[in-house]
Structure formats: C-alpha cells, structure tokens
Scaffold this active site. Structure first.
Site, PDB file in Angstrom:
ATOM      1  N   GLY A 130     -38.430   5.363  73.819  1.00 29.68           N
ATOM      2  CA  GLY A 130     -37.443   6.085  73.012  1.00 29.68           C
ATOM      3  C   GLY A 130     -36.810   5.244  71.918  1.00 29.68           C
ATOM      4  O   GLY A 130     -36.086   5.787  71.078  1.00 29.68           O
ATOM      5  N   ALA A 131     -37.086   3.929  71.885  1.00 35.31           N
ATOM      6  CA  ALA A 131     -36.456   3.090  70.844  1.00 35.31           C
ATOM      7  C   ALA A 131     -36.907   3.542  69.450  1.00 35.31           C
ATOM      8  O   ALA A 131     -36.097   3.627  68.519  1.00 35.31           O
ATOM      9  CB  ALA A 131     -36.783   1.620  71.061  1.00 35.31           C
ATOM     10  N   GLY A 132     -38.191   3.855  69.333  1.00 33.68           N
ATOM     11  CA  GLY A 132     -38.709   4.320  68.047  1.00 33.68           C
ATOM     12  C   GLY A 132     -38.086   5.656  67.651  1.00 33.68           C
ATOM     13  O   GLY A 132     -37.765   5.888  66.486  1.00 33.68           O
ATOM     14  N   ASP A 133     -37.897   6.531  68.616  1.00 37.18           N
ATOM     15  CA  ASP A 133     -37.292   7.849  68.333  1.00 37.18           C
ATOM     16  C   ASP A 133     -35.821   7.688  67.959  1.00 37.18           C
ATOM     17  O   ASP A 133     -35.319   8.379  67.064  1.00 37.18           O
ATOM     18  CB  ASP A 133     -37.422   8.762  69.558  1.00 37.18           C
ATOM     19  CG  ASP A 133     -38.869   8.919  69.986  1.00 37.18           C
ATOM     20  OD1 ASP A 133     -39.744   8.904  69.109  1.00 37.18           O
ATOM     21  OD2 ASP A 133     -39.118   9.028  71.200  1.00 37.18           O
TER      22      ASP A 133
END
Ligand code: ATP
Length: 307
Positions: free
Chosen positions: A244-247
């Site tokens: 979820g870091a990219g999101d």
C-alpha cells in the site's frame, strides 16, 4: 492441530495469515479520503459476504461507492499476498472469473465519472473482457469531461496469460495518461533494462504526459515533467510492510495536485507535493496491511516537520 508442538512450531508460524481488505485503486481512493479529499470507486464485486463487506469498508472510509455494482453470479476477487523474509511480496489470485472482471460499460456510473477531477486506474482491469472495454470507456468519459488521467500499472504478472501480453496491453493505454507512476520493477519489466537512469526512464516518457514518476521504496522517487525533472528523497522510518505504500504515495500526490493543479507546471510546488506523497508512503510502510496504515494529513505533516 491443538497440540502444543503444533502451536509453537516454525512451520505454523510461517503460515500465519490474516484477512485484509483492499486492492490498489481502492487503496488510492481511501488514501485520498483519509487525507480529507473527495473520492469515489468504480468496480464490480460479488454479491457475497466479501463483496458487501468491501463496499462497506469504502463507505466507512469516506469513499463514495456509487460506482460499485454487484454480480450475483460471480465471487469477489480474492488474492493471497505472501510476505517473504526479504520483505518482498508474492501474489496468488483466485479469479475464475471473479466479479471485477465482469464489469460492463453499460454498468458504469457515467455521472459519477464525469464529476471526477482525476480518474485513476491500474492495468488489472485491462486483462479480460468485458471489464477491459468498460475500463477503456470509463477513461474516455473521464477525459471528455476534463479529468486528469492517472495510471499506476500495478503489474501482477501472475494474472496475465504471458509476459508479452502484459507488456503490450499495459503499454496500449500509455499515451492517454496525464500522470503515470511506475515502480522500479515495472520500469524494468516495461523497458527490459534493469536501471533507473534517466535515459531508461525516458523510454516511458510521452509528449502527451504531464508527469512521470518512478518510486524507489525508501529512496523516495524520481519525477519527470515537461520542463523539469528531479529526485526527492523519502523520510527515514522503521519499515514493517510496504503493502500500500505506492498507493498511499499516489493518493497523496493526487490530493495535492487537485488542491493546486499548478503544481504540475511549477517545480518547487511539485517537489513539495512529492515530499508530502513520500511521507505518506513512508508512514504506510511502518504498519502491516494497506488500509489500516494509510495516514491522515496531520500525521503526514508531523513526519515532515520532525525530519
Ligand atoms: P507498491 O509496492 O505499493 O505497488 P511501489 O513499489 O511504488 O508500489 P514503494 O516504492 O515501495 O511502492 O513506495 C512508494 C513510496 O513510499 C516511495 O517512493 C517512498 O516515498 C515511500 N516509501 C516506501 N517504503 C519506504 C520506506 N521504507 N522508507 C521511506 N519511504 C518509503
């Protein structure tokens, strides 16, 4: 399975699992909403316990679910994400076909899409019909209504019939996007070159783009706009799970761009927006799962101020 040896053995510990809800575009929508922005989700879920729960999670997190439709004949998509000892993730999918693949263009909530300032999407919805045509139609509607198109391919190789088809179809909509974000892995997959040097990244640049980003995990990211380019380091945090870091990064950046669209033409403003996005991604990497780790604006600003 109740004996003490079983409970304590390494084999069992390695297989501990937990149920977490999400999916890249839904995570981005929730990231935006948690930062105080307006967000809506378009997609199809199974008319089952999982599907209803996911729609409720969107609503509970402030995301408009007016674009969600349910399919009585198919199950909600399910994925197993294994976190390897080196921190990398492996994906295994149950889609046979799953409800998301069955979204049709006639089921699109056109009025909702027309209201969007940014229309963000991935590439999983390009894999199979009828969802592929629905995805392409939704992009057209959004573009005609004046939205910025934002694309994070979110490569999931296991879902594609072949690497070649994945590459071709992911790139088939490359020219339409205003904002594109890729990871290092996606950059290598799409260019065939294991390097993040500018000449390699520029192979993915198109004159129609406003912004191209390459995220580099704890190193932050590189950005390429029409008149300038650069790199912005991230913030130092204790990494636990980067899911979820990219999101979170994308959600935060889109939030800032919607708040001030001139950020796309002003290098100083863009770097401020990217710092905010890096901090949002960094915080998300400090906790397990995607949705529970997405921060509020106050949390992001706190990290930025403390650095
Ligand atoms: P995803 O893995 O979610 O598909 P991604 O590979 O783009 O997407 P990352 O590059 O891991 O995601 O992270 C996105 C952004 O979050 C990075 O560019 C960085 O700013 C921030 N980030 C991620 N991990 C860390 C970390 N360990 N420390 C600091 N910042 C991080």
């Amino acid at each position: 399975t109740s004996c003490r040896r079983w409970r304590g053995c390494r084999w069992r510990r390695r297989r501990r699992s937990s149920r977490r809800q999400g999916g890249a575009p839904a995570n981005v929508a929730i990231a935006v909403a948690r930062l105080g922005g307006g967000a809506a989700f378009v997609g199809k879920l199974g008319d089952d316990e999982f599907g209803r729960m996911l729609a409720a999670i969107l609503r509970d997190n402030g995301v408009d679910d007016g674009g969600v439709v349910f399919d009585a004949g198919a199950r909600t998509a399910l994925a197993f994400v294994t976190l390897r000892a080196d921190g990398e993730r492996e994906f295994m999918f149950y889609r046979n076909p799953s409800a998301d693949m069955l979204l049709t263009h006639a089921e699109l909530n056109v009025e909702l899409i027309k209201r969007a300032a940014v229309f963000h999407y991935g590439s999983i919805s390009l894999i199979a019909e009828p969802c592929r045509s629905a995805h392409l139609r939704a992009m057209e509607i959004a573009k005609e209504a004046g939205a910025l198109l934002s694309y994070d391919p979110n490569l999931r190789e296991a879902l594609w019939p072949s690497r070649e088809e994945a590459r071709t179809k992911i790139l088939s909509i490359w020219d339409q996007a205003d904002i594109v974000k890729v990871s290092e892995v996606e950059l290598e997959f799409l260019t065939g070159i294991d390097s993040v040097e500018d000449d390699v990244v520029m192979k993915l640049w198109r004159p129609t783009m406003k912004l191209l980003l390459v995220t580099l995990g704890d190193q932050g990211c590189k950005y390429y706009a029409r008149d300038f380019r650069g790199a912005v380091p991230s913030y130092k945090v204790q990494q636990v799970d980067t899911t979820g870091a990219g999101d979170a990064f994308v959600g935060a950046l889109l939030r800032r761009i919607v708040q001030d669209p001139s950020s796309l033409q002003d290098q100083k403003k863009l770097e401020e927006a990217i710092k905010f996005a890096n901090a949002c991604g960094a915080i998300t990497a400090t906790k397990k799962g995607a949705i529970p780790s997405l921060p509020t604006e106050v949390e992001v600003l706190k990290l930025m101020e403390s650095a």
